[in-house]
Design an enzyme around this catalytic site. Sequence first.
Site, short mmCIF file in Angstrom:
data_model
loop_
_atom_site.label_atom_id
_atom_site.label_comp_id
_atom_site.label_asym_id
_atom_site.label_seq_id
_atom_site.Cartn_x
_atom_site.Cartn_y
_atom_site.Cartn_z
N SER A 127 0.83 -1.20 0.00
CA SER A 127 0.00 0.00 0.00
C SER A 127 0.86 1.25 0.00
O SER A 127 1.98 1.25 0.55
CB SER A 127 -0.86 -0.04 1.26
OG SER A 127 -1.45 1.20 1.51
N TYR A 152 -2.13 -1.48 10.97
CA TYR A 152 -2.38 -1.95 9.60
C TYR A 152 -1.19 -1.55 8.71
O TYR A 152 -0.62 -2.39 8.00
CB TYR A 152 -3.68 -1.34 9.05
CG TYR A 152 -3.76 -1.41 7.55
CD1 TYR A 152 -4.00 -2.63 6.91
CD2 TYR A 152 -3.56 -0.28 6.75
CE1 TYR A 152 -4.04 -2.70 5.52
CE2 TYR A 152 -3.60 -0.35 5.37
CZ TYR A 152 -3.84 -1.55 4.76
OH TYR A 152 -3.85 -1.62 3.39
N LYS A 156 1.98 -3.80 6.66
CA LYS A 156 2.40 -3.72 5.25
C LYS A 156 3.91 -3.51 5.16
O LYS A 156 4.59 -4.13 4.36
CB LYS A 156 1.66 -2.58 4.53
CG LYS A 156 0.16 -2.86 4.35
CD LYS A 156 -0.09 -4.05 3.43
CE LYS A 156 -1.52 -4.52 3.44
NZ LYS A 156 -1.75 -5.81 2.82
C1 WQD Z 1 -9.89 8.85 1.25
C2 WQD Z 1 -10.14 10.32 1.51
C3 WQD Z 1 -10.61 10.84 3.80
C4 WQD Z 1 -14.43 8.81 4.15
C5 WQD Z 1 -7.04 3.96 3.45
C6 WQD Z 1 -5.82 3.20 3.87
C7 WQD Z 1 -5.07 2.71 2.69
C8 WQD Z 1 -5.96 1.91 1.83
C9 WQD Z 1 -7.26 2.50 1.53
C10 WQD Z 1 -6.46 -0.45 2.06
C11 WQD Z 1 -9.48 10.83 2.79
C12 WQD Z 1 -11.79 11.14 2.92
C13 WQD Z 1 -13.24 9.30 3.65
C14 WQD Z 1 -15.48 9.71 4.44
C15 WQD Z 1 -14.09 11.53 3.71
N1 WQD Z 1 -5.72 0.59 1.96
N2 WQD Z 1 -13.07 10.64 3.45
N3 WQD Z 1 -15.27 11.05 4.20
O1 WQD Z 1 -7.54 6.91 4.10
O2 WQD Z 1 -6.76 7.35 1.74
O3 WQD Z 1 -6.65 5.06 2.64
O4 WQD Z 1 -7.85 3.07 2.70
O5 WQD Z 1 -7.29 -1.02 2.18
O6 WQD Z 1 -3.98 1.99 3.08
O7 WQD Z 1 -4.99 4.03 4.64
O8 WQD Z 1 -8.85 6.04 2.09
O9 WQD Z 1 -11.20 6.05 1.37
O10 WQD Z 1 -10.67 6.13 3.85
O11 WQD Z 1 -10.20 8.12 2.42
O12 WQD Z 1 -13.95 12.74 3.51
O13 WQD Z 1 -16.57 9.34 4.90
O14 WQD Z 1 -11.54 10.51 1.71
O15 WQD Z 1 -10.45 11.83 4.78
O16 WQD Z 1 -9.02 12.11 2.57
P1 WQD Z 1 -7.41 6.46 2.72
P2 WQD Z 1 -10.30 6.51 2.45
#
Ligand code: WQD
Length: 344
Positions: A127, A152, A156
């Site tokens: 990741s 997590y 990785k």
């Molecule tokens: C993306 C953006 C949130 C939800 C994580 C893991 C990564 C990966 C995928 C595996 C961020 C914003 C989110 C919401 C929002 N791996 N957001 N409102 O955090 O980039 O990555 O998941 O499975 O290793 O760290 O992904 O989709 O959670 O967030 O505004 O309700 O969307 O703040 O900026 P992230 P995400």
Amino acid sequence: MKKRILVTGGTGYIGSHTTVELQNAGYDVVIIDNLSNSHEGVLDGIEGITGIRPKFYKGDCTDYKTLEKVFEENPGIEGIINFAASKAVGESIEKPLLYYRNNLVTLINLLDLMPKYGVKGIVFSSSCTVYGEPDVNPIDETAPVKQATSPYGATKQMSEEIITDFVRSGAPIKSILLRYFNPVGAHPTALIGELPNGVPQNLIPYLTQTAAGIREKLTVFGDDYPTPDGSCIRDFIDVVDLAKAHVVAMERMLENKSEEKLEIFNLGTGNGLSVLQLIDAFQRATGVKVNYIIGPRREGDIEKIWADPKKANTVLGWKAQVPIEETMRNAWKWQVSLTEKKEK
Ligand code: WQD
């Protein structure tokens, strides 16, 4: 003879899409999955798309004997793609041992069994989280790995080190570590897609559930970041594009296209998109409005990160192709199909 591949976690989100692409490319796929975050019905979806039902074992890869039985009963496994892992960042902070056990013991068991059963190579799901908050964007594979912000993320990083050490020890295996950015979307047939358990933590499933009326509103976590519109920036990569990269990586290892025993590739589009831009792309592509509000920042979020995918583009010969609007339409189509299934 078809080359046989073991896909651990093959009924999960990325695993199921990769199984489809492997089968389409002529591989014989065996899946092991403990169904902790997926269900057996996914096999119907895979069969519906490819016409082939992969051989399936319901089992836990942390159990050495269970795993060894799969190798015994399926001689000639040439490659492994390891998706079997827990992946919720928040949960990993609450239950670190679960994460270390699931993610690390699974990997160690697989590596241990590879030489014994003559398995040539393993593709590992890593990741972009290993980069932490990047100093520069886009980020390439030479960027430093930074202190993990969750168990997590730590699993990785440790997994990458475990594989590296094992390969360096002279073990007769090859490995490709794939660092995914943010996988989104679903198969265009809407027969497989992401199936989050309970309230989604990730942006797209939360967004599509809100658009479907399952959630009242989407909260954008912060609009006061030093980015053009104030929301975080990510590299959203279509899950089918991502799945195809695994096929190319597997071919590369099995056909000895590289001298290297261990390689690392970033899998992203190379384009950073903000959370607000993504919501806008979804609305434009589907014509469906998303009820959202701006809320406070989420703890631990990276401000901005997007990939430099040049190495994957040139060395692997793989490039993300699906435009974001199409990805959003597929994500929506999948959400609609889930809602329809429930109503039946
Ligand atoms: C993306 C953006 C949130 C939800 C994580 C893991 C990564 C990966 C995928 C595996 C961020 C914003 C989110 C919401 C929002 N791996 N957001 N409102 O955090 O980039 O990555 O998941 O499975 O290793 O760290 O992904 O989709 O959670 O967030 O505004 O309700 O969307 O703040 O900026 P992230 P995400």
